[in-house]
Write an enzyme that holds these catalytic residues in place. Sequence first.
Site, PDB file in Angstrom:
ATOM      1  N   LYS A  72     -78.941 139.410 -52.157  1.00  0.00           N
ATOM      2  CA  LYS A  72     -79.939 139.436 -51.014  1.00  0.00           C
ATOM      3  C   LYS A  72     -81.039 140.222 -51.365  1.00  0.00           C
ATOM      4  CE  LYS A  72     -77.138 138.378 -46.928  1.00  0.00           C
ATOM      5  NZ  LYS A  72     -76.774 138.779 -45.654  1.00  0.00           N
ATOM      6  N   ASP A 108     -80.747 137.732 -40.390  1.00  0.00           N
ATOM      7  CA  ASP A 108     -79.250 138.571 -39.984  1.00  0.00           C
ATOM      8  C   ASP A 108     -79.459 139.349 -38.922  1.00  0.00           C
ATOM      9  OD1 ASP A 108     -78.036 137.399 -42.223  1.00  0.00           O
ATOM     10  OD2 ASP A 108     -78.417 138.729 -43.671  1.00  0.00           O
TER      11      ASP A 108
END
Length: 280
Positions: A72, A108
């Site tokens: 990420k 997220d």
Amino acid sequence: MKKNNPKKQFAVIGDPISHSLSPAMHNAAYLHLNIDAKYSAIHVKTEALENFIDTFRADDRFIGFNITVPHKETIIPFLDGISDEAKHIGAVNTVVKVNGKVLGYNTDGRGYILSLSEELGLDVAGKDVVILGAGGSARSIAVSILNANAASLIIMNRTQDKALKLKAELSDSRVSVKAFTELDSLRNAALIINTTSVGMSATNNACPLPDMSWVHSGQVLSDIIYAPLETYFLKAAKRNGAKTINGLGMLAGQGAIAFALFTQAPISYTFMLNQLKESL
Ligand code: ATR
């Protein structure tokens, strides 16, 4: 639909990746909306990341992908640009080709906020919030909690230096750092979120906090863990009358927002959540 040779390709990449629930969720959504596309799980090791991006750039049918552990953050230098939100979080979980450019986003934290409103009707604006943990998940949730106008945010973490580092990065006067033992801070919060890995399958019945006696019925306790669906943290919360939400919600929320970035077609949070429940 040309199922064997679909027009659009999507994926989730990570290392490991075989456990991912994302393909089931996204593929069900394409089918539901009659979109000619396929979503796969691709195992990409760190040393193969740059090659993977080159392949992605060269394939016109490959439109976008999600990213999970451990890429990420490391993927960012290979992209043409990232959203302000992803910059603030310092991590990307969604990559999409937009007008020939490879752009990174982070869904997220917003996915987490969406799960609170969809499942509990909870708006964090004006609320006092505690986050347990100071890793990548804590950071994406913290940014979204602050963007959603929480009144205050306390970070509690086993390693206090990491909590202080996160506080410094967030650079927001509403943020403070406390120890796991400061029960008044926990008692006074409206929302307490476990982002630590304590309570996951292997360490079942473990709890991130040494004491859960402070929990009361006016609170929401949230765990981003979804295996098991109900951690000891959530069980203890329920026993004391608090509302609870497990980690499946955040997964559904980030997936629904990523889906809209990929296809420009909206899919409901509830549809994604139901697919996840079915694929467990
Ligand atoms: P993620 O990306 O899911 O947030 P991470 O960045 O590895 O994962 O962060 C894991 C978090 O769980 C950290 O806050 C970690 O605490 P430390 O910073 O002290 O390591 C927390 N954590 C993991 N195991 C823990 C344990 N046994 N007790 C308390 N906290 C724990």
